[in-house]
Design a protein around this motif. Structure first.
Motif, PDB file in Angstrom:
ATOM      1  N   GLN A 108       3.147  13.688 -29.799  1.00 45.21           N
ATOM      2  CA  GLN A 108       1.815  13.775 -30.479  1.00 45.21           C
ATOM      3  C   GLN A 108       0.930  12.313 -30.099  1.00 45.21           C
ATOM      4  O   GLN A 108       1.414  11.531 -29.798  1.00 45.21           O
ATOM      5  N   THR A 109      -0.459  12.584 -30.759  1.00 43.56           N
ATOM      6  CA  THR A 109      -1.264  11.669 -30.439  1.00 43.56           C
ATOM      7  C   THR A 109      -0.669  10.249 -31.315  1.00 43.56           C
ATOM      8  O   THR A 109       0.058  10.572 -32.216  1.00 43.56           O
ATOM      9  N   TRP A 137     -13.572  15.857 -29.833  1.00 43.68           N
ATOM     10  CA  TRP A 137     -12.171  16.415 -29.601  1.00 43.68           C
ATOM     11  C   TRP A 137     -11.745  17.237 -30.772  1.00 43.68           C
ATOM     12  O   TRP A 137     -11.013  18.163 -30.487  1.00 43.68           O
ATOM     13  N   LYS A 138     -11.803  16.784 -32.026  1.00 40.47           N
ATOM     14  CA  LYS A 138     -11.456  17.298 -33.160  1.00 40.47           C
ATOM     15  C   LYS A 138     -11.834  18.549 -33.264  1.00 40.47           C
ATOM     16  O   LYS A 138     -11.266  19.752 -33.613  1.00 40.47           O
ATOM     17  N   ASN A 176     -10.462  20.993 -30.813  1.00 37.66           N
ATOM     18  CA  ASN A 176      -9.042  21.283 -31.361  1.00 37.66           C
ATOM     19  C   ASN A 176      -9.072  22.533 -32.383  1.00 37.66           C
ATOM     20  O   ASN A 176      -8.308  23.427 -32.306  1.00 37.66           O
ATOM     21  N   SER A 227      -2.194  23.964 -29.442  1.00 33.88           N
ATOM     22  CA  SER A 227      -1.151  23.017 -29.906  1.00 33.88           C
ATOM     23  C   SER A 227      -0.404  22.353 -28.827  1.00 33.88           C
ATOM     24  O   SER A 227       0.324  21.461 -29.292  1.00 33.88           O
ATOM     25  N   ASP A 272      -2.621  15.604 -26.417  1.00 33.93           N
ATOM     26  CA  ASP A 272      -3.522  15.019 -27.351  1.00 33.93           C
ATOM     27  C   ASP A 272      -3.804  13.453 -26.854  1.00 33.93           C
ATOM     28  O   ASP A 272      -3.039  12.608 -27.648  1.00 33.93           O
TER      29      ASP A 272
END
Length: 546
Positions: free
Chosen positions: A25-26, A250-251, A254, A260, A264
């Protein structure tokens, strides 16, 4: 393991793809949406002071008239990231150096002269170093500093320059024998050069790393040092503003796309573009190129990791068409992503304005080139085909690495110096760009091939080289590293060849090559981004307090 045994059958691939979400994950989340650099409240006074210091440094540059002084000053300004403010003055000074009858016997100064002139595009002869070399290939030097200058100069080599090849071998051997006995600052500089020679370092990172070194030098200039720190802090504020906008974009992507399984890495993407295009005037270029990198990454994760072959071909057809009604071709999970891509193209046109909106055409064209070659790789994968030679592989894979598309995207966002003719020329995939993409592809494959071949994936350049020459993976990686060095020589030759294009083109391509060299040094730092965390903190979060 044979080169072909790592490539799974199409049925195996399609059976496993839907469940593969192995990317971590980020590391950043929403951090840069709310982060306020400590220097933000002092921005106006910092800008005012920086303007004063900029002109004081300009006077220092103009006043320099002795070759040793010019060389030391220009090297300092370059390493501190200040040279772009004095391009005309530095060009004049280096022209004076080039045209001067200079035959010094000081290896340090000869090396500095050679390094700076070649870096500025002068194809000066490497024969100047033969004076310092004996018949056994040893170089005569009075101190480690001179050897370090020689070592860094030698990496601006082209093919056939044996004296520079000898210099690298000799200096590396010398450094390895004495590094433990050197004083700390010099030991650090030598260690850094052994890891990455000066010419190949990412410029903004070199600036950040060199400031504390320069601050300790007895001969430092306090005006230059203060300006360097202020300039870095002001750039940091600009980069953080860009990253906030990019993170919001980016958010939203998403939220609308809900993919998913993708990497990220939006912070790392912006870092990559900042490393390649650090100048303040290239803010728009960084933003557009970061968005382009995001789409390239998503498309790669869809086509290379997640989708079935049929779904990948549907996405390819939609991108070839680049129109809203093509979304009907796609499976449900791709539709919103695709529509957001089209929306981003439209927003780029708005950002570029009526006189430059035509440039978005080039964003679409390079993306189509990526898709076309990606489909070829999928065909290889599905047919368990390993290209017979590494060159056959590179014909396709130097495009799919994405470096060409990202570099072209940065030029789309630059100023009027980038004309339609230049963008048309870039679409021909010139040799200069091929060098960048070849280094990027081979570097990526060396660090990622073992991981990628554990699952369904087309063969990499490493597998091709193994098959072509009948050798192990370890030996193939070593041989490909030699090919990377040869490609750097090709790049340098092209860099030194006069063209009608502005110097900015070659300089930017070299900067993208440097970033690829950094990102794929020992590991894939983009995919496994923990390696980048500390340097991103240094670049975006920690100011250089005065």
């Amino acid at each position: 393991m044979s080169p072909t045994s790592a490539v799974c059958s199409v049925n195996d691939v399609q059976g496993m793809r839907k469940d593969r979400t192995t990317f971590h994950q980020t590391l950043w989340g929403d951090f840069f949406l709310t982060y306020q650099p400590p220097t933000a409240h002092k921005r106006a006074s910092m800008e005012e002071r920086a303007e004063v210091l900029k002109e004081e440094v300009r006077e220092l540059v103009k006043a320099a008239n002795e070759i040793p002084t010019i060389l030391e000053l220009v090297m300092t300004l370059q390493r501190l990231g200040l040279d772009n403010y004095y391009e005309n003055e530095i060009d004049d000074k280096l022209s004076f150096v080039y045209n001067s009858d200079y035959d010094d016997k000081d290896l340090n100064l000869v090396s500095l002269r050679f390094y700076l002139l070649r870096k500025n595009g002068y194809d000066v002869s490497s024969d100047v170093f033969k004076y310092f070399e004996d018949e056994e290939g040893n170089f005569i030097a009075d101190d480690i500093k001179s050897l370090l200058s020689l070592y860094n100069a030698a990496y601006l080599r082209t093919h056939g320059e044996k004296v520079l090849d000898d210099a690298i071998i000799f200096t590396r051997r010398q450094f390895e024998g004495v590094i433990d006995s050197l004083e700390s600052t010099l030991a650090y500089e030598v260690s850094l050069s052994l890891q990455t020679p000066l010419f190949r370092r990412v410029r903004i990172l070199e600036t950040r790393n060199y400031m504390p070194i320069y601050e300790k030098e007895a001969a430092r200039n306090e005006v230059i040092l203060e300006f360097a720190k202020l300039n870095f802090n002001l750039l940091q504020l600009l980069y953080c503003e860009e990253l906030k906008k990019i993170t919001l974009w980016w958010k939203q992507l998403n939220v609308e796309s809900n993919l998913s399984f993708i990497r990220d890495r939006i912070v790392e993407m912006h870092f990559w573009m900042t490393a390649a295009c650090p100048k303040p005037e290239h803010s728009r270029a960084r933003v557009i190129a970061t968005k382009a990198t995001a789409y390239i990454t998503i498309i790669d994760d869809i086509m290379d990791t997640y989708s079935t072959t049929e779904e990948a071909m549907q996405l390819a057809e939609a991108i070839y068409r680049c129109e809203k009604n093509a979304a009907e071709l796609l499976p449900e999970y791709m539709k919103d992503f695709y529509l957001y891509l089209l929306k981003t193209f439209d927003s780029c046109e708005d950002e570029l304005g009526p006189k430059q909106s035509f440039r978005v055409f080039y964003l679409k064209e390079v993306l189509k080139m990526l898709i076309q070659r990606s489909c070829q790789e999928i065909k290889w994968r599905d047919e368990n085909y390993v290209p017979k030679t590494i060159n056959e592989h590179l014909e396709v894979s130097t495009i799919t690495i994405g470096a060409f598309q990202v570099a072209c995207s940065s030029f789309v966002g630059m100023g009027d110096i980038i004309t339609k003719e230049i963008l048309d020329w870039l679409l021909t995939y010139p040799d200069l760009m091929k060098c960048c993409t070849t280094i990027s592809r081979m570097g990526n494959d060396i660090v990622s091939t073992e991981r990628e071949q554990t699952g369904g994936h087309h063969a990499s350049t490493v597998q091709c080289y193994m098959l072509q020459h009948g050798i192990t993976m370890h030996d193939a990686c070593e041989k490909i590293q030699v090919l990377i060095e040869d490609t750097w020589k090709d790049l340098m030759k092209l860099y030194l060849t006069p063209t009608k294009e502005p110097k900015l083109i070659a300089q930017t391509v070299v900067d993208f090559t440097r970033t690829a060299d950094y990102m794929y040094n020992k590991t894939d730092a983009f995919t496994f981004s923990h390696k980048l965390k500390d340097i991103i903190v240094l670049l975006y979060v920690e100011p250089t307090f005065l």
